[in-house]
Design a protein around this motif. Structure first.
Motif, PDB file in Angstrom:
ATOM      1  N   ILE A  92      85.961 111.420 147.094  1.00  0.00           N
ATOM      2  CA  ILE A  92      85.951 110.103 146.438  1.00  0.00           C
ATOM      3  C   ILE A  92      87.251 110.060 145.659  1.00  0.00           C
ATOM      4  O   ILE A  92      87.605 110.933 144.908  1.00  0.00           O
ATOM      5  N   ILE A  93      87.985 109.090 146.017  1.00  0.00           N
ATOM      6  CA  ILE A  93      89.392 108.710 145.223  1.00  0.00           C
ATOM      7  C   ILE A  93      89.253 107.614 144.347  1.00  0.00           C
ATOM      8  O   ILE A  93      88.587 106.771 144.586  1.00  0.00           O
ATOM      9  N   LEU A  94      89.578 108.027 142.996  1.00  0.00           N
ATOM     10  CA  LEU A  94      89.393 107.135 141.844  1.00  0.00           C
ATOM     11  C   LEU A  94      91.089 106.670 141.401  1.00  0.00           C
ATOM     12  O   LEU A  94      91.720 107.439 141.177  1.00  0.00           O
ATOM     13  N   ARG A  95      90.952 105.405 141.557  1.00  0.00           N
ATOM     14  CA  ARG A  95      92.325 104.771 141.179  1.00  0.00           C
ATOM     15  C   ARG A  95      92.011 104.170 139.729  1.00  0.00           C
ATOM     16  O   ARG A  95      91.159 103.101 139.423  1.00  0.00           O
ATOM     17  N   TYR A  96      92.745 104.746 138.789  1.00  0.00           N
ATOM     18  CA  TYR A  96      92.723 104.601 137.319  1.00  0.00           C
ATOM     19  C   TYR A  96      93.633 103.397 136.861  1.00  0.00           C
ATOM     20  O   TYR A  96      94.513 103.246 137.644  1.00  0.00           O
ATOM     21  N   PHE A  97      92.998 102.609 136.124  1.00  0.00           N
ATOM     22  CA  PHE A  97      93.726 101.470 135.332  1.00  0.00           C
ATOM     23  C   PHE A  97      94.605 102.456 134.124  1.00  0.00           C
ATOM     24  O   PHE A  97      94.921 103.256 134.494  1.00  0.00           O
ATOM     25  N   ASN A  98      94.399 101.864 132.984  1.00  0.00           N
ATOM     26  CA  ASN A  98      95.007 102.382 131.971  1.00  0.00           C
ATOM     27  C   ASN A  98      94.157 103.182 130.792  1.00  0.00           C
ATOM     28  O   ASN A  98      93.489 102.500 130.116  1.00  0.00           O
ATOM     29  N   PRO A  99      93.969 104.369 131.171  1.00  0.00           N
ATOM     30  CA  PRO A  99      93.315 105.292 130.386  1.00  0.00           C
ATOM     31  C   PRO A  99      93.794 105.360 128.676  1.00  0.00           C
ATOM     32  O   PRO A  99      94.869 105.722 128.680  1.00  0.00           O
ATOM     33  N   ILE A 100      92.800 105.050 127.829  1.00  0.00           N
ATOM     34  CA  ILE A 100      93.214 105.086 126.517  1.00  0.00           C
ATOM     35  C   ILE A 100      92.084 105.731 125.527  1.00  0.00           C
ATOM     36  O   ILE A 100      91.140 105.875 126.002  1.00  0.00           O
ATOM     37  N   GLY A 101      92.568 106.069 124.480  1.00  0.00           N
ATOM     38  CA  GLY A 101      91.301 106.557 123.485  1.00  0.00           C
ATOM     39  C   GLY A 101      91.119 108.076 123.624  1.00  0.00           C
ATOM     40  O   GLY A 101      91.925 108.772 124.153  1.00  0.00           O
ATOM     41  N   ALA A 102      90.358 108.497 122.675  1.00  0.00           N
ATOM     42  CA  ALA A 102      89.858 110.051 122.539  1.00  0.00           C
ATOM     43  C   ALA A 102      88.423 110.213 122.443  1.00  0.00           C
ATOM     44  O   ALA A 102      87.670 109.363 122.191  1.00  0.00           O
TER      45      ALA A 102
END
Ligand code: NAD
Length: 344
Positions: free
Chosen positions: A176-186
Motif C-alpha cells: 500500500i502506497i500512502l501519499r501524504y499531504f502535509n503532516p504537522i503536530g506531535a
C-alpha cells in the motif's frame, strides 16, 4: 502471537508516531534507523508513552549485508513500513546523488529481501509532491503524475514505479502506497514530535521556533498567489491521524482484506488551509502574536494543493479527525518540552 512489523526510519518524525500507534494496537515493533536525521532518545519517548521498548538496531537500509543480518537475527517479520529516506527538497537539489542512492537503494534492498524472508506486506511513504502543481483541487489518486520538480520528488515517483513493476512481475508481496499531504503536530503527550536538525524546512517547526525565540521571524514566501489571501494553500494533517492510517493499511494487507496487490491512497484532511490562516490559528491557540515577514515567492513552491481523501475514507475506513487547533497546540507543547529539556 503478536504480528511483527519492521519500521524503517522509526526514530524519525512520522515513524516514531506510527510505532506508538502500532504498539498500542498490539503489534510487536522493530525499528531500523541509521540516525542520520533523528536521535536515539526517541526510543525513550516511545517507551514512556506505551510502556514498551521497541527493538532498535542502527542499520542503514542501503547496506544490504546489514539488512540481511537484521532479518536473520529477527525472523518472522510479517510486514514493513518503510519511512527511511532523505526528505529535504532543497537539499536534494544540491545533492541529487545522495538522494537517489539513499531513497532508491534502500527500497531495492527491502524489496529484494522481502520474499527471501517471507515478509508479506509493505506500506510505503510517498508524497503529494508526485502530483506537482495540480490542475484542480481537491486532488484524487487518479490525477496525473507531473514531472518531478526536485530529485527528492523524483525519488518518490521512481519508488512508486519500482514497487508497481516488482508486484507486476509476480513478486509474492502486497503493498500500500500512502501519499501524504502535509503532516504537522506531535503526540499529545509531547514525548515525541518533529525534531528538525538545523534550520527547519517545514512551516510548523519554523513557526514554533519563531514563537519561542530561536528564529527572529517567519518568512512567508509570497502573498501574491491566486488564492483568497494570496498565500499558498496546503492540506495540513495531524501526525497522529496520519500514523493511524499506517495501522489500518498494515491490517488491510496482513488480513488480506483486498484482492489488489498494490493500492494507493491520499492521506489528507480534504481541507485546504492557507499559510496565513495557519499562522492565525497558531496565534489563537497559543495566545502569542507571531513575528512574520512577507518575502518573495520561493522557487518550486506549489500554489495550492489539497487532498480528496474519499478513497481512504471509504476503502480504509480511515479519516483525519483532529481539529487544526488541537494539532497546533500539540506542536507548541512539543516545542515547550524541547525548551524544558534544554534541547532547543
Ligand atoms: P524523518 O527524517 O524525520 O524520518 C526519516 C528517518 O529515516 C530518520 O530517522 C532518518 O534517520 C532515517 N533514515 C534516512 N535514511 C536512512 C537509511 N538509509 N537507513 C536507515 N534510516 C534512514 O522524516 P519524516 O518526516 O518522518 O518522513 C518519513 C517518510 O515520509 C519519508 O520517506 C518522507 O520522504 C516521507 N514524507 C514525509 C513528509 C513530511 O512532510 N514529513 C511528506 C511526505 C512524505
Amino acid at each position: 502471537m503478536a504480528k511483527k512489523i519492521l519500521v524503517t526510519g522509526g526514530t524519525g518524525y512520522i515513524g516514531s508516531h506510527t510505532v506508538v500507534v502500532l504498539q498500542e494496537a498490539g503489534y510487536e515493533v522493530l525499528i531500523i534507523d541509521n540516525l542520520s536525521n533523528s536521535s536515539i532518545d526517541v526510543i525513550e519517548g516511545i517507551t514512556r508513552i506505551t510502556g514498551i521498548r521497541p527493538v532498535f538496531e542502527k542499520v542503514d537500509c542501503t547496506d544490504m549485508d546489514g539488512m540481511r543480518a537484521f532479518f536473520e537475527k529477527y525472523p518472522g517479520i510479517d510486514g514493513i513500513i518503510h519511512f527511511a529516506a532523505s526528505k529535504s527538497v532543497n537539499e536534494s537539489v544540491r545533492k541529487p546523488l545522495l538522494y537517489y542512492r539513499n531513497n532508491i537503494v534502500s527500497l531495492l534492498n527491502i524489496l529484494e529481501l522481502m520474499p527471501e524472508f517471507n515478509v508479506k506486506g509493505l506500506v510505503f511513504s510517498s508524497s503529494c509532491t508526485v502530483y506537482g502543481e495540480p490542475d484542480k483541487n481537491p486532488i484524487d489518486e487518479d490525477a496525473p503524475i507531473k514531472p518531478a520538480t526536485s530529485p527528492y520528488g523524483n525519488t518518490k515517483q521512481i519508488n512508486e514505479e519500482i514497487i508497481r513493476d516488482y508486484i507486476h512481475s509476480g513478486a509474492p508481496i502486497k503493498s500500500i502506497i500512502l501519499r501524504y499531504f502535509n503532516p504537522i503536530g506531535a503526540h499529545p503527550s509531547a514525548e515525541i514530535g518533529e525534531l528538525p536538525i538545523g534550520e527547519p524546512q517545514n512551516l510548523v517547526p519554523y513557526i514554533t521556533q519563531t514563537a519561542i525565540g530561536i528564529r527572529p521571524y517567519l518568512k512567508v514566501f509570497g502573498n501574491d498567489y491566486n488564492t483568497p489571501d494570496g498565500t499558498c494553500i496546503r492540506d495540513f494533517i495531524d501526525v497522529m491521524d496520519l500514523s493511524r492510517a499506517h495501522l489500518v493499511a498494515m491490517d488491510r494487507i496482513l488480513e488480506d482484506k483486498s484482492d489488489e496487490k498494490m493500492e494507493i491512497f491520499n492521506l489528507g484532511t480534504g481541507r485546504g488551509v492557507s499559510v496565513m490562516e495557519l499562522i492565525r490559528v497558531f496565534e489563537k491557540v497559543t495566545g502569542k502574536p507571531l513575528n512574520y515577514q512577507i518575502v518573495g515567492r520561493r522557487e518550486g513552491d506549489i500554489e495550492q494543493i489539497w487532498a480528496n481523501p474519499e478513497k481512504a475514507n471509504k476503502v480504509l475506513g480511515w479519516k483525519a479527525e483532529t481539529p487544526l487547533e488541537e494539532t497546533l497546540t500539540s506542536a507548541w507543547k512539543w516545542q515547550l518540552k524541547l525548551r524544558e529539556r534544554g534541547i532547543m
